[in-house]
Design an enzyme around this catalytic site. Structure first.
Site, PDB file in Angstrom:
ATOM      1  N   ARG A  76       0.816  -1.224   0.000  1.00  0.00           N
ATOM      2  CA  ARG A  76       0.000   0.000   0.000  1.00  0.00           C
ATOM      3  C   ARG A  76       0.846   1.269   0.000  1.00  0.00           C
ATOM      4  NH1 ARG A  76      -5.620  -0.620   1.718  1.00  0.00           N
ATOM      5  NH2 ARG A  76      -6.212  -2.607   0.828  1.00  0.00           N
ATOM      6  N   ARG A  86      -3.810   6.813   0.665  1.00  0.00           N
ATOM      7  CA  ARG A  86      -4.331   8.031   1.298  1.00  0.00           C
ATOM      8  C   ARG A  86      -3.347   8.772   2.205  1.00  0.00           C
ATOM      9  NH1 ARG A  86      -9.621   5.718   3.776  1.00  0.00           N
ATOM     10  NH2 ARG A  86      -8.417   3.827   3.385  1.00  0.00           N
ATOM     11  N   ARG A 144      -7.221  11.198  -6.255  1.00  0.00           N
ATOM     12  CA  ARG A 144      -8.388  10.425  -5.840  1.00  0.00           C
ATOM     13  C   ARG A 144      -9.652  11.300  -5.854  1.00  0.00           C
ATOM     14  NH1 ARG A 144     -12.158   8.008  -4.548  1.00  0.00           N
ATOM     15  NH2 ARG A 144     -12.524   6.489  -2.916  1.00  0.00           N
ATOM     16  N   ASP A 186      -6.898  -3.179  -7.350  1.00  0.00           N
ATOM     17  CA  ASP A 186      -7.405  -3.769  -6.114  1.00  0.00           C
ATOM     18  C   ASP A 186      -7.677  -5.248  -6.352  1.00  0.00           C
ATOM     19  OD1 ASP A 186      -8.333  -2.823  -3.295  1.00  0.00           O
ATOM     20  OD2 ASP A 186      -9.790  -4.326  -3.919  1.00  0.00           O
ATOM     21  N   TYR A 214     -14.682 -11.863   0.571  1.00  0.00           N
ATOM     22  CA  TYR A 214     -15.445 -10.650   0.222  1.00  0.00           C
ATOM     23  C   TYR A 214     -16.667 -10.993  -0.636  1.00  0.00           C
ATOM     24  CZ  TYR A 214     -11.556  -8.033   2.139  1.00  0.00           C
ATOM     25  OH  TYR A 214     -10.612  -7.524   2.999  1.00  0.00           O
TER      26      TYR A 214
HETATM   27  O1  1CP Z   1      -0.011   0.517  -3.266  1.00  0.00           O
HETATM   28  C1  1CP Z   1      -0.408  -0.648  -3.323  1.00  0.00           C
HETATM   29  O2  1CP Z   1      -0.124  -1.509  -2.494  1.00  0.00           O
HETATM   30  C2  1CP Z   1      -1.237  -1.068  -4.546  1.00  0.00           C
HETATM   31  C3  1CP Z   1      -2.634  -0.959  -4.462  1.00  0.00           C
HETATM   32  C4  1CP Z   1      -3.523  -1.899  -3.642  1.00  0.00           C
HETATM   33  C5  1CP Z   1      -3.381  -3.253  -3.281  1.00  0.00           C
HETATM   34  C6  1CP Z   1      -2.178  -4.157  -3.486  1.00  0.00           C
HETATM   35  C7  1CP Z   1      -4.796  -1.493  -3.182  1.00  0.00           C
HETATM   36  C8  1CP Z   1      -5.338  -0.131  -3.345  1.00  0.00           C
HETATM   37  N1  1CP Z   1      -5.429  -2.575  -2.635  1.00  0.00           N
HETATM   38  C9  1CP Z   1      -4.599  -3.660  -2.657  1.00  0.00           C
HETATM   39  C10 1CP Z   1      -4.872  -5.035  -2.192  1.00  0.00           C
HETATM   40  C11 1CP Z   1      -6.046  -5.297  -1.321  1.00  0.00           C
HETATM   41  N2  1CP Z   1      -7.313  -4.768  -1.400  1.00  0.00           N
HETATM   42  C12 1CP Z   1      -6.065  -6.263  -0.283  1.00  0.00           C
HETATM   43  C13 1CP Z   1      -4.913  -7.165   0.047  1.00  0.00           C
HETATM   44  C14 1CP Z   1      -3.854  -6.497   0.830  1.00  0.00           C
HETATM   45  C15 1CP Z   1      -4.240  -6.013   2.222  1.00  0.00           C
HETATM   46  O3  1CP Z   1      -4.632  -6.838   3.047  1.00  0.00           O
HETATM   47  O4  1CP Z   1      -4.116  -4.801   2.442  1.00  0.00           O
HETATM   48  C16 1CP Z   1      -7.351  -6.277   0.280  1.00  0.00           C
HETATM   49  C17 1CP Z   1      -7.842  -7.136   1.423  1.00  0.00           C
HETATM   50  C18 1CP Z   1      -8.138  -5.319  -0.421  1.00  0.00           C
HETATM   51  C19 1CP Z   1      -9.571  -5.033  -0.222  1.00  0.00           C
HETATM   52  C20 1CP Z   1      -9.762  -3.600   0.091  1.00  0.00           C
HETATM   53  N3  1CP Z   1      -9.679  -2.597  -0.850  1.00  0.00           N
HETATM   54  C21 1CP Z   1      -9.987  -2.979   1.347  1.00  0.00           C
HETATM   55  C22 1CP Z   1     -10.042  -3.713   2.678  1.00  0.00           C
HETATM   56  C23 1CP Z   1     -11.398  -3.904   3.205  1.00  0.00           C
HETATM   57  C24 1CP Z   1     -11.353  -4.629   4.555  1.00  0.00           C
HETATM   58  O5  1CP Z   1     -11.670  -5.820   4.606  1.00  0.00           O
HETATM   59  O6  1CP Z   1     -10.994  -3.974   5.551  1.00  0.00           O
HETATM   60  C25 1CP Z   1     -10.093  -1.596   1.141  1.00  0.00           C
HETATM   61  C26 1CP Z   1     -10.403  -0.532   2.140  1.00  0.00           C
HETATM   62  C27 1CP Z   1      -9.871  -1.377  -0.261  1.00  0.00           C
HETATM   63  C28 1CP Z   1      -9.809  -0.067  -0.974  1.00  0.00           C
HETATM   64  C29 1CP Z   1      -8.449   0.340  -1.396  1.00  0.00           C
HETATM   65  N4  1CP Z   1      -7.614  -0.418  -2.197  1.00  0.00           N
HETATM   66  C30 1CP Z   1      -6.454   0.280  -2.456  1.00  0.00           C
HETATM   67  C31 1CP Z   1      -6.561   1.538  -1.774  1.00  0.00           C
HETATM   68  C32 1CP Z   1      -5.512   2.635  -1.812  1.00  0.00           C
HETATM   69  C33 1CP Z   1      -7.800   1.565  -1.112  1.00  0.00           C
HETATM   70  C34 1CP Z   1      -8.381   2.707  -0.300  1.00  0.00           C
HETATM   71  C35 1CP Z   1      -9.438   3.383  -1.091  1.00  0.00           C
HETATM   72  C36 1CP Z   1      -9.356   4.878  -1.171  1.00  0.00           C
HETATM   73  O7  1CP Z   1      -8.411   5.469  -1.705  1.00  0.00           O
HETATM   74  O8  1CP Z   1     -10.311   5.512  -0.736  1.00  0.00           O
END
Ligand code: 1CP
Length: 350
Positions: free
Chosen positions: A29, A33, A42, A79, A156
């Protein structure tokens, strides 16, 4: 694809099993944000998925942390939930709530999904982002593609949202293992195609995120976490001999050792709960390990962050190793602490 026999980039050397002169670093990540420049893009992009499916903007946010910090790898901005979205289970990201999907918990729900063959067509913009990145990244930076592991994506799809206990998917898997396996099989196939398309577009490494691997008891872990990832690694290695695959079975604990051996992954991501000394003894002899600083140490910064990073480096830096966090960067992370960490890791010598 380029010649994989003699990797020059630091991250690829580590994944080939070499102890590198300096330790490669990237952070899960690393785009997101906590960066003001991300929040700006964003805000202009519309929804989160609009950002994921906009190649120009997705390229831009992938490059932001590379420009700021000079990481050794860029990870495609996308994602794990684009796969269910491409299968026809519509995904929405609600502000402050995370992902929301219409839950699927039975055969009728599976029957309503579109074909796996439609996934790479629907995700064409994601592969265009990869191609653009391949052309724009500095030559010493490795491009990482990724997907969620079938089990984590299934949590999910069955729950309809994130949950602390993954109860919906676990109950389906425990009550009807054969039916649940149909979902896992669809995701294995879809994930192979999605990762292959990223490699075809220019990804040099792929990481498989199994964020919720640790919620499964051993026999279910074997069947629904380890086996599917083994199938994905086998298929990718057959299509792309020498392609480095990093698996991240978060929370796998003592099951990580067998997982690393059996899946055939080239690198293993360690969560914060894994003892570096245990990993040195049980995991690193099998290949490169990656991890595992607590993301909240990056929020705290200072002496404690540097000290705990030094401990990890001193234990794991003697073998093939990629420095990372034990899970993703959290939004309240001060950007200057990331700069401090990169400087510390880059300055470290065994
Ligand atoms: O920078 C990076 O790492 C690349 C982008 C990336 C990756 C690898 C994002 C952007 N998401 C992910 C993988 C991801 N997404 C995972 C596996 C890794 C981890 O555990 O962190 C999971 C479980 C998700 C699902 C997801 N997407 C969640 C989690 C929900 C929960 O169960 O709590 C969330 C909040 C997202 C949204 C998301 N994905 C990525 C970002 C930057 C965001 C935040 C959204 C925003 O900008 O508002």
């Amino acid at each position: 694809m380029s010649d994989r026999t003699a990797p020059q980039k630091l991250l690829l050397k580590a994944l080939a099993g070499e102890k590198t002169a300096s330790i490669p670093i990237w952070l899960m990540r690393q785009a997101g944000r906590y960066l003001p420049e991300y929040r700006k893009v964003r805000a202009d992009a519309g929804s989160f998925l609009d950002l994921c499916y906009n190649p120009r903007l997705a390229e831009e946010v992938t490059l932001q942390p590379i420009r700021r910090y000079g990481f050794d790898a860029a990870i495609l901005f996308s994602d794990i939930l684009v796969v269910p979205d491409a299968l026809g289970q519509k995904v929405a990201f609600k502000e402050g709530e995370g992902p929301v999907l219409e839950p699927i918990t039975d055969a009728a729900g599976l029957a309503a999904l579109g074909p796996v063959s439609g996934v790479t067509k629907a995700l064409a913009p994601v592969y265009e982002t990869v191609s653009r990145l391949k052309a724009s990244l500095p030559s010493d930076v490795t491009l990482i593609g990724f997907a969620g592991a079938p089990w984590t994506v299934a949590t999910y799809m069955a729950g309809g949202r994130g949950s602390p206990d993954q109860a919906a998917a676990k109950l389906w898997a425990f009550r009807d293992p054969m039916g649940f396996k149909d979902l896992i099989d669809i995701l294995v196939e879809a994930t192979i195609e999605h990762l292959s398309a990223q490699v075809d577009a220019g990804a040099e490494v792929v990481q498989i995120f199994d964020t919720w691997a640790g919620s499964l008891p051993e026999l279910s872990f074997e069947r629904f976490a380890l086996k599917p990832v083994q199938q994905i690694c086998d298929a990718l290695h057959e299509r792309y001999p020498g392609l480095p695959v990093i698996a991240f079975p978060r929370g796998a604990g003592g099951m990580a050792e067998r997982y690393f051996k059996v899946t055939g992954a080239n690198g293993l991501g360690l969560d914060t709960g894994v003892s570096p000394a245990w990993a040195k003894q049980h995991l690193q002899p099998q290949g490169c390990v990656q991890g595992n600083l607590d993301p909240l140490l990056l929020v705290a910064g200072g002496h404690e962050m540097r000290g705990q990073a030094s401990y990890i480096l001193s234990v794991l830096g003697e073998g093939p190793f990629i420095f990372n966090l034990g899970h993703g960067i959290v939004p309240q992370t001060p950007p200057e602490h990331v700069a401090e960490l990169v400087k510390h890791v880059k300055g470290w010598r065994s």
